[in-house]
Write an enzyme that holds these catalytic residues in place. Structure first.
Site, PDB file in Angstrom:
ATOM      1  N   ASN B  81       0.899  -1.441   0.047  1.00 32.73           N
ATOM      2  CA  ASN B  81       0.428   0.094  -0.177  1.00 32.73           C
ATOM      3  C   ASN B  81       0.817   1.018  -0.407  1.00 32.73           C
ATOM      4  OD1 ASN B  81      -1.285  -2.116   1.837  1.00 32.73           O
ATOM      5  ND2 ASN B  81      -1.963  -2.309   0.202  1.00 32.73           N
ATOM      6  N   ILE B  89       1.061   7.033   0.731  1.00 32.97           N
ATOM      7  CA  ILE B  89       0.614   6.082   1.301  1.00 32.97           C
ATOM      8  C   ILE B  89      -1.267   5.615   0.586  1.00 32.97           C
ATOM      9  CG2 ILE B  89       0.122   5.062   2.914  1.00 32.97           C
ATOM     10  CD1 ILE B  89       2.201   7.045   4.204  1.00 32.97           C
ATOM     11  N   CYS B  90      -1.251   3.747   0.233  1.00 28.37           N
ATOM     12  CA  CYS B  90      -3.064   3.795   0.171  1.00 28.37           C
ATOM     13  C   CYS B  90      -3.418   3.636   1.188  1.00 28.37           C
ATOM     14  CB  CYS B  90      -2.772   2.928  -1.011  1.00 28.37           C
ATOM     15  SG  CYS B  90      -4.771   2.276  -1.199  1.00 28.37           S
ATOM     16  N   LEU B  91      -4.278   4.913   2.160  1.00 24.27           N
ATOM     17  CA  LEU B  91      -4.812   4.282   3.407  1.00 24.27           C
ATOM     18  C   LEU B  91      -6.509   5.404   3.399  1.00 24.27           C
ATOM     19  CD1 LEU B  91      -4.355   2.897   5.970  1.00 24.27           C
ATOM     20  CD2 LEU B  91      -2.679   5.408   6.763  1.00 24.27           C
TER      21      LEU B  91
END
Lengths: 297, 157
Positions: B81, B89-91
């Protein structure tokens, strides 16, 4: 051996995508594009519109469903005006904000102001005991209380009706008040999670806490009956929602349904209605996916 | 602008006060700009990031806390991620699930949790995501550990 093979295969497959343009197209671009679309939409309708006659609704449905046009005629008999809100997912909270503050400004009901302030303090305590740090919500609380005290006339910081409209259109006030309501709503749902859990399970199949984190607290998340019930209960303010949809009555006639969200009196002795005959002073018009403000005749 | 500054200042004071409470996170505000922060976070134990120290860069928008901070890894990390080149960041809480209930400190905690619990189904690093999705945990861990050693640990000698 097998593991090594997998690495190789995936390495090759990924190599192809690596050189692709998508590599440089990051989420930030998508976020920026989204906010550009929102800014474009914002120009079309302010957070809060001007008062309009009910007949202005009919114009939207001229080539639409005849049932809706019939219902708008019925609405026109009962209601004097509509005030639109922007369809940005915050319309319920924004409609409630203006309706409530306008009611206080017009009625100068000091008892109601004192009553709601006591409920606001309860919400503050609820957030604290749920483990929210004060710094995360106190600014939003302070800003709402400032608006509430502002609409009470005859003091140094008192504001006019015109000023109230302009503040509700100003993101630095309006968005903060929306966020205040989101915190209050979230606290109420979590505080009474046993009561709200079955409704939430029916909607999203998540835990109560997850629901609050993903569908109540973030700006732009739409409100449904769970949020409306919770806000009405938390603040002790009854809300009438009038439904304008394509459903028709069995007997062939057309009527417009409404539902009153009445604060649960047993749990909240502080509710602003002691007798059920009291009409809610906040009336919102619901069309699937959107809430506007209605003014009774 | 004024509101975001006031909020960040409160967070700054809180960080100073609670410095020892969270030894895995060291959050530092830029000397001259309260909208720029960096953080050093420790790789969580029992993960391929254990023993590594990762640097994050925060860029806080003027609409904060109504809008989320932009956060990225400055330290190279091999994680499904996190974008391998940009550190993005993939959050969800940094995107559509953001709310002012989060702080810069709790965002760091969420990122540490993400390091320990990658979500390979929404990958920014497809190589890393594919390893996990194909069930090659060992391959993923050895790659991630290698990059932790290369980029997130002090050079020996």
């Amino acid at each position: 051996m097998q593991n090594k093979q997998a690495v190789l295969e995936d390495g090759q497959a990924a190599h192809v995508t690596d050189t692709h343009d998508w590599d440089n197209f990051v989420d930030d671009d998508i976020m920026q594009q989204k906010s550009a679309i929102h800014a474009e939409e914002a120009k079309k309708i302010p957070f809060l519109g001007d008062k309009e006659p009910i007949s202005s609704l009919a114009a939207e449905y001229q080539s639409g469903s005849p049932i809706l046009l019939e219902k708008i005629k019925v609405l026109d008999e009962q209601y004097a005006a509509i005030r639109r809100t922007r369809g940005d997912g915050n319309c319920f909270f924004r409609g409630f904000m203006f309706s409530y503050l306008e009611h206080i400004l017009v009625s100068q009901d000091q008892a109601e102001v004192d009553r709601i302030q006591a409920n606001i303090e309860k919400s503050r305590n609820a957030l604290q005991s749920l483990g929210y740090a004060d710094l995360t919500f106190e600014d939003f609380f302070a800003l709402f209380i400032e608006q509430l005290e502002g609409v009470v006339q005859g003091k140094e910081g008192s504001i006019s009706h015109e000023e109230l409209v302009s503040r509700c259109r100003d993101p630095s006030v309006s968005d903060y008040v929306v966020m205040f309501f989101r915190f209050v709503t979230s606290a109420e749902i979590q505080k009474r999670s046993v009561f709200f859990e079955p409704f939430i399970m029916g909607l999203t199949n998540t835990t109560v806490e997850q629901f609050c984190k993903s569908s109540v607290e973030p700006m732009g998340e739409e409100s449904d009956h769970v949020q409306i019930t919770a806000l009405s209960d938390a603040l002790g303010v009854p809300i009438r929602v009038v439904y304008l949809d394509r459903s028709s009555c069995d007997n062939g006639g057309v009527s417009v349904n409404h539902h009153d969200f009445m604060p649960t009196a047993s749990d909240l002795p502080n509710a602003s209605v002691s007798a059920e005959k009291n009409n809610p002073f906040i009336t919102l018009l619901y069309r699937p996916g959107h809430y506007d403000i209605l003014y009774p005749k | 602008m004024q509101a975001s500054r006031a909020r960040l200042f409160k967070e700054y004071k809180e960080v100073q006060r609670e410095k020892s409470a969270d030894p895995d996170i060291q959050l530092v505000c830029d000397d001259s700009n309260i909208f720029k922060w960096t953080a050093l976070i420790k790789g969580p134990s029992e993960t391929p990031f254990e023993g590594g120290v990762f640097q994050l860069a925060f860029s806080v928008p003027e609409q904060y806390p109504l809008q989320p901070p932009q956060v990225r890894f400055l330290t190279k990390i091999f994680h499904p991620n996190v974008h391998f080149k940009t550190g993005e960041i993939c959050l969800d809480i940094l995107k559509n699930a953001w709310s002012p209930a989060w702080t810069l400190q709790s965002v760091c905690r969420a990122i540490i949790a993400l390091m320990a619990h990658p979500e390979p189904d929404s990958p920014l690093n497809c190589d890393s995501g594919n390893l996990l999705r194909s069930g090659d945990v060992r391959g993923y861990q050895s790659m991630a550990r290698m990059y932790t050693r290369l980029a997130a640990m002090p050079k020996k000698g």
